[in-house]
Design a protein around this motif. Structure first.
Motif, PDB file in Angstrom:
ATOM      1  N   ARG A  45      -3.857 -60.968  -5.163  1.00 41.15           N
ATOM      2  CA  ARG A  45      -3.615 -59.901  -6.138  1.00 41.15           C
ATOM      3  C   ARG A  45      -2.248 -60.046  -6.790  1.00 41.15           C
ATOM      4  N   ASN A  46      -1.247 -60.431  -6.023  1.00 39.82           N
ATOM      5  CA  ASN A  46       0.095 -60.614  -6.566  1.00 39.82           C
ATOM      6  C   ASN A  46       0.129 -61.783  -7.543  1.00 39.82           C
ATOM      7  N   LEU A  47      -0.513 -62.867  -7.183  1.00 45.38           N
ATOM      8  CA  LEU A  47      -0.553 -64.036  -8.063  1.00 45.38           C
ATOM      9  C   LEU A  47      -1.353 -63.752  -9.332  1.00 45.38           C
ATOM     10  N   SER A 121      -1.217 -52.589 -18.750  1.00 49.41           N
ATOM     11  CA  SER A 121      -1.384 -51.276 -18.110  1.00 49.41           C
ATOM     12  C   SER A 121      -2.593 -51.245 -17.178  1.00 49.41           C
ATOM     13  N   GLU A 122      -3.533 -52.159 -17.372  1.00 50.00           N
ATOM     14  CA  GLU A 122      -4.722 -52.206 -16.515  1.00 50.00           C
ATOM     15  C   GLU A 122      -4.490 -52.967 -15.211  1.00 50.00           C
ATOM     16  N   ILE A 123      -3.329 -53.572 -15.043  1.00 47.64           N
ATOM     17  CA  ILE A 123      -3.022 -54.250 -13.781  1.00 47.64           C
ATOM     18  C   ILE A 123      -2.780 -53.185 -12.715  1.00 47.64           C
ATOM     19  N   ASP A 124      -3.557 -53.247 -11.644  1.00 49.41           N
ATOM     20  CA  ASP A 124      -3.416 -52.305 -10.541  1.00 49.41           C
ATOM     21  C   ASP A 124      -2.210 -52.724  -9.703  1.00 49.41           C
ATOM     22  N   THR A 125      -1.149 -51.925  -9.716  1.00 44.67           N
ATOM     23  CA  THR A 125       0.083 -52.298  -9.014  1.00 44.67           C
ATOM     24  C   THR A 125       0.140 -51.772  -7.577  1.00 44.67           C
ATOM     25  N   ASP A 126      -0.846 -50.956  -7.191  1.00 46.44           N
ATOM     26  CA  ASP A 126      -0.858 -50.451  -5.812  1.00 46.44           C
ATOM     27  C   ASP A 126      -0.984 -51.616  -4.839  1.00 46.44           C
ATOM     28  N   GLY A 127      -0.089 -51.657  -3.871  1.00 44.11           N
ATOM     29  CA  GLY A 127      -0.147 -52.674  -2.835  1.00 44.11           C
ATOM     30  C   GLY A 127       0.462 -54.007  -3.210  1.00 44.11           C
ATOM     31  N   LEU A 128       1.004 -54.143  -4.411  1.00 43.01           N
ATOM     32  CA  LEU A 128       1.655 -55.399  -4.786  1.00 43.01           C
ATOM     33  C   LEU A 128       3.034 -55.478  -4.137  1.00 43.01           C
ATOM     34  N   LEU A 129       3.538 -56.685  -4.002  1.00 40.80           N
ATOM     35  CA  LEU A 129       4.903 -56.852  -3.526  1.00 40.80           C
ATOM     36  C   LEU A 129       5.835 -56.040  -4.421  1.00 40.80           C
ATOM     37  N   PRO A 130       6.867 -55.430  -3.853  1.00 40.14           N
ATOM     38  CA  PRO A 130       7.763 -54.602  -4.671  1.00 40.14           C
ATOM     39  C   PRO A 130       8.317 -55.325  -5.907  1.00 40.14           C
ATOM     40  N   ALA A 131       8.699 -56.571  -5.779  1.00 34.93           N
ATOM     41  CA  ALA A 131       9.249 -57.297  -6.933  1.00 34.93           C
ATOM     42  C   ALA A 131       8.205 -57.470  -8.029  1.00 34.93           C
ATOM     43  N   VAL A 132       6.968 -57.765  -7.652  1.00 30.51           N
ATOM     44  CA  VAL A 132       5.886 -57.941  -8.633  1.00 30.51           C
ATOM     45  C   VAL A 132       5.535 -56.589  -9.241  1.00 30.51           C
TER      46      VAL A 132
END
Length: 181
Positions: A45-47, A121-132
């Motif tokens: 997900r982060n990548l 805006s459609e990228i789900d940021t929940d659970g991503l690394l803080p920097a990402v």
């Protein structure tokens, strides 16, 4: 966005720097075995979010920003007035004639900026690394701001586009002057 509003002539330098940074980010992503690592849920997900952001920023720097740069040289985005139309009817006509390609391309570039904004805006940021997550959220805010500043310009360029489509010789230049001034 500041360069578009304040110093559109400086925008090519900003674009060159952004393209260089994006090329570097793409090269770094290319070194990662994305196909294998995207299958790992957390890392994938982060990548994927990072790759999406880089891809969308490439669209912004390659398709949108060059057109908006040319458009900002023609039109002041803050006042919605031509920057240097000339002082005579003939000079106004020449300014419009010389800017036909920009006038035609600007509404599409603004629409494309909206599409880039939506994709980010459609990228789900929940659970991503803080920097990402933080980078994606910062990018989303910057794109919201950029679109908010540029969206009002679309109508002005659409109006100019109508006059160009109708033919430079056929539109009432006095109406154009009244609307832009």
């Amino acid at each position: 966005m500041m360069a578009l509003a304040e110093d559109p002539a400086a925008l090519p330098g900003h674009l060159d720097r952004a393209r260089s940074e994006l090329d570097q980010a793409e090269a770094e992503l290319a070194e990662v075995p994305l196909a294998q690592l995207t299958a790992v849920p957390w890392l994938g997900r982060n990548l994927t979010a990072t790759a999406t952001a880089v891809d969308q920023m490439q669209v912004l720097t390659e398709e949108v920003a060059p057109v908006l740069s040319d458009a900002a040289v023609l039109l002041d985005f803050e006042t919605l007035r031509l920057r240097d139309p000339g002082s005579t009817v003939g000079e106004w006509r020449t300014t419009i004639e010389d800017s036909v390609d920009v006038i035609r391309a600007a509404p599409g570039a603004i629409d494309r900026l909206g599409e880039v904004r939506t994709a980010i805006s459609e990228i789900d940021t929940d659970g991503l690394l803080p920097a990402v997550r933080d980078a994606i959220e910062e990018l989303e805010l910057a794109l919201d701001d950029a679109y908010g500043r540029v969206a009002p310009v679309r109508k002005t360029f659409s109006d100019l586009q109508e006059w160009v489509r109708d033919g430079i010789e056929n539109f009432d230049l006095l109406d154009l002057i009244r609307n832009l001034v």
